[in-house]
Design a protein around this motif. Structure first.
Motif, PDB file in Angstrom:
ATOM      1  N   HIS A 186      12.883 -14.570   7.892  1.00 20.01           N
ATOM      2  CA  HIS A 186      11.589 -14.725   9.041  1.00 20.01           C
ATOM      3  C   HIS A 186      10.960 -15.893   9.527  1.00 20.01           C
ATOM      4  O   HIS A 186      10.737 -16.905   8.665  1.00 20.01           O
ATOM      5  CB  HIS A 186      10.593 -13.889   8.025  1.00 20.01           C
ATOM      6  N   GLU A 192       9.457 -12.725  13.561  1.00 23.61           N
ATOM      7  CA  GLU A 192      10.569 -11.939  13.583  1.00 23.61           C
ATOM      8  C   GLU A 192      11.880 -12.569  12.800  1.00 23.61           C
ATOM      9  O   GLU A 192      11.837 -13.953  12.810  1.00 23.61           O
ATOM     10  CB  GLU A 192      11.376 -11.146  14.669  1.00 23.61           C
ATOM     11  N   ALA A 193      12.712 -11.929  12.035  1.00 26.38           N
ATOM     12  CA  ALA A 193      14.037 -12.680  11.440  1.00 26.38           C
ATOM     13  C   ALA A 193      15.116 -12.019  12.327  1.00 26.38           C
ATOM     14  O   ALA A 193      15.175 -11.145  13.090  1.00 26.38           O
ATOM     15  CB  ALA A 193      14.148 -11.948  10.047  1.00 26.38           C
ATOM     16  N   LEU A 214       9.111  -5.888   7.841  1.00 22.79           N
ATOM     17  CA  LEU A 214       9.171  -7.211   8.953  1.00 22.79           C
ATOM     18  C   LEU A 214       9.962  -6.787  10.169  1.00 22.79           C
ATOM     19  O   LEU A 214      11.320  -5.996   9.958  1.00 22.79           O
ATOM     20  CB  LEU A 214       9.614  -8.318   8.167  1.00 22.79           C
TER      21      LEU A 214
END
Length: 274
Positions: A186, A192-193, A214
């Protein structure tokens, strides 16, 4: 009230559509599958159907017929030359479930809409299926009334095990491992990842990201050589930004800001983009 002679035309296969087929059959309504080129539609071709088939347990598509004047209900699909008496969907602006948030997942999901058409109350399992299809990340975070995240994980993992031939324990372990990797990747700057190399994707990435709660952006190489970039679990603003980015680049894009996902296709690309 639904016309008792209505035929349901069903879109691409997934756990929700499989349950819709079972419910429609139990209610005594005929059903067929939307097809293109004599093959059952995929999510990408479901709105370009030019025929109908019936796919049995052996997964073999057999030709079927939908007479021009037959009252039809389209479920997550469109069929050239036919106008339905009702549409069941939540993918596009104007669909009954398009703008409905997680707390209204039953009315938002296609499964919930079919249950309403057939005047049936949802079972506990149907609630899980409806929530997971309409707003998976929110459902895993306990935002859908009547949906237990642990039961949802077991249901989703069971389906993935059935479809892949993997052991249930391996699938659950894969989802939990993917969740850990999403947390580790992340990026607070982007919110965001990111997993941009299709050859190095965790096996259960999207499911793990939803479980972790996530946003994730990743790229996947489709069998036909097209690179697909996806964004899941994002806020409405983040989804809109993703869609605008790809649309301005001239790429085909789809998505729903209210449900937290979007995707884009990179025609002709067969290698990871950096």
């Amino acid at each position: 009230m639904l016309d008792p002679n209505s035929t349901f035309v069903l879109g691409a296969q997934d756990p929700e559509m499989r349950e819709i087929e079972r419910i429609v059959d139990d209610a005594g309504h005929p059903w067929v599958h939307a097809a293109k080129g004599r093959r059952r539609c995929s999510p990408r071709t479901a709105y370009e159907a030019d025929a109908v088939v019936r796919v049995g347990p052996d997964r073999v598509p057999r030709p079927a017929v939908l007479a021009p004047k037959t009252p039809a209900v389209f479920v997550e699909c469109r069929l050239q030359g036919h106008e339905p008496i009702a549409r069941v969907d939540h993918h596009h602006p104007g669909d009954a479930g398009y703008e409905l948030m997680p707390e209204h997942y039953l009315r938002g999901s296609s499964l919930g809409q079919v249950l309403e058409l057939l005047e049936r109350e949802p079972t506990a399992t149907q609630r899980l299926l409806a929530a997971s299809d309409h707003c998976l990340t929110a459902a895993y975070q306990g935002e859908c009334p009547g949906v237990d995240p642990d039961e949802l994980l077991f249901l989703r993992a069971s389906w993935r095990a059935l479809m892949s031939g993997r052991a249930l324990s391996d699938v659950i372990e894969g989802i939990l491992d993917a969740a850990k990797r999403v947390r580790a990747h992340h990026d607070s700057e982007f919110g965001e990842a990111r997993f941009f190399d299709p050859t190095e994707l965790p096996l259960d990435l999207a499911e793990g990201a939803a479980y972790a709660g996530l946003p994730v952006r990743y790229r996947e190489l489709l069998p036909e050589g097209i690179l697909k970039e996806m964004f899941k679990g994002g806020t409405p603003a983040a989804v809109i930004a993703f869609m605008d980015e790809h649309r301005h680049a001239g790429r085909a894009v789809y998505g729903n800001p209210y449900r937290g996902y979007a995707g884009s296709y990179w025609p002709g690309r067969s290698a990871p983009l950096r």
